[in-house]
Design a protein around this motif. Structure first.
Motif, PDB file in Angstrom:
ATOM      1  N   UNK A   1       0.833  -1.202   0.000  1.00 59.55           N
ATOM      2  CA  UNK A   1       0.000   0.000   0.000  1.00 59.55           C
ATOM      3  C   UNK A   1       0.867   1.251   0.000  1.00 59.55           C
ATOM      4  N   UNK A   2       1.981   1.204   0.730  1.00 56.62           N
ATOM      5  CA  UNK A   2       2.862   2.364   0.841  1.00 56.62           C
ATOM      6  C   UNK A   2       3.563   2.702  -0.473  1.00 56.62           C
ATOM      7  N   UNK A   3       3.533   1.806  -1.440  1.00 54.71           N
ATOM      8  CA  UNK A   3       4.138   2.106  -2.736  1.00 54.71           C
ATOM      9  C   UNK A   3       3.424   3.259  -3.438  1.00 54.71           C
ATOM     10  N   UNK A   4       2.204   3.585  -2.993  1.00 54.19           N
ATOM     11  CA  UNK A   4       1.442   4.667  -3.605  1.00 54.19           C
ATOM     12  C   UNK A   4       1.808   6.037  -3.036  1.00 54.19           C
ATOM     13  N   UNK A   5       2.727   6.086  -2.093  1.00 48.09           N
ATOM     14  CA  UNK A   5       3.126   7.367  -1.512  1.00 48.09           C
ATOM     15  C   UNK A   5       3.821   8.236  -2.559  1.00 48.09           C
TER      16      UNK A   5
END
Length: 321
Positions: free
Chosen positions: A14-18
């Motif tokens: 999910x954090x790859x979308x930061x």
């Protein structure tokens, strides 16, 4: 039933979308012994734009907060050690699961996939004051302060942003680095694409020009930033711990902005250039160290801003199996 390792890996995914500086995505995640470790990827540091690694660390802080929001929304209590090993400067944080709790931050988790940097001018509609209050609360919860630049300082901020653009335009090394990250092969899944950039257009405060030769593909739309509000995230000190905290605070601000139906775009160029950073410091009455500036506002069109590319989870997340 998910294992701890699977839960942590999903949070990292999910954090790859930061968002990140020039969409460099300068992080690596490692799942080790039921812990999730966040590391810098120094091969993606911008040597000219970010020689100290400030923006790299802020970008990683954004990813860290995204991961924590994802865990909280799944009802997972997380324990976080920030900069846990002085001998390992690349290790920014270690997350371990500390039990199960009621799901929290669900609206922020849902905002992660909807949040995209919007460089188009915003509408004339004013941003409600209660939204600014929530943004300030979210930043201060992470030890970071949020200052708003009001009308009496906006003219000087306009000069600051314009000066940053002039200095960048006159720097061949910066221009070469910018070209490297705006002309990426499609299979790298990173960098700033023409589809997300807007050509220079009348607005209150100028934004960075990503394609000086002209290749922008996003139409500016009907707005002129009349209702935009300009915010600065600042810290009392200026250490890697402060940069990491600023990234987490910036993530909290961006996700709350999105969850509130608004749009935002970071204005990191005014912090990257030493001369404009000094001007911004004076706008803060010399109280602290500016880490990031943001433009937020009401979208002038119903058409969502386009997403930027993201690297595949398998290229960024290492799992100890």
């Amino acid at each position: 039933m998910y294992t701890s390792e699977e839960v942590l890996r999903d949070a990292a995914a999910t954090a790859l979308l930061a968002p990140s500086i020039f969409n460099t995505q300068p992080w690596r995640w490692e799942v080790r012994d039921s812990a999730l470790e966040l590391r810098t990827d120094r091969s993606r540091q911008l040597a000219v734009t970010d020689p100290m690694g400030r923006m790299l660390t802020i970008s990683c802080g954004l990813a860290l907060h995204h991961a924590l929001v994802a865990l909280a929304a799944e009802g997972r209590r997380a324990s976080v050690e920030r900069l846990p090993d002085e001998s390992d400067r690349g290790l920014l944080a270690r997350i371990t699961l500390a039990g199960v709790t009621e799901p929290a931050d669900v609206r922020l988790r849902d905002a992660i996939s909807r949040r995209h940097t919007d460089r188009r001018p915003f509408a004339e509609t004013a941003v409600p004051d209660d939204v600014i209050d929530r943004l300030r609360t979210g930043a201060e919860a992470r030890g970071v302060y949020l200052a708003e630049l009001h009308a009496d300082s906006l003219v000087r901020f306009q000069v600051t942003a314009a000066r940053a653009g002039e200095l960048d335009a006159d720097d061949p090394a910066y221009q070469a680095e910018l070209a490297e990250w705006t002309h990426r092969p499609a299979d790298t899944r990173d960098g700033v694409t023409p589809a997300t950039a807007v050509a220079p257009t009348p607005r209150k405060v100028p934004l960075r020009s990503f394609f000086p030769a002209g290749a922008e593909g996003l139409l500016p739309g009907p707005g002129h930033d009349g209702g935009a509000r300009y915010l600065v995230l600042w810290t009392t000190d200026d250490t890697p711990a402060d940069w990491l905290a600023a990234g987490e605070a910036m993530s909290a601000v961006l996700l709350e902005t999105t969850a509130s139906g608004l749009a935002a775009s970071p204005m990191t160029d005014v912090v990257e250039v030493p001369a404009s950073r000094a001007l911004l410091h004076r706008l803060l009455d010399n109280l602290g160290n500016a880490q990031a500036a943001l433009r937020i506002g009401v979208p002038a069109t119903d058409e969502a801003a386009p997403p930027t590319p993201r690297r595949a989870a398998g290229d960024v997340i290492d799992t100890d199996r």
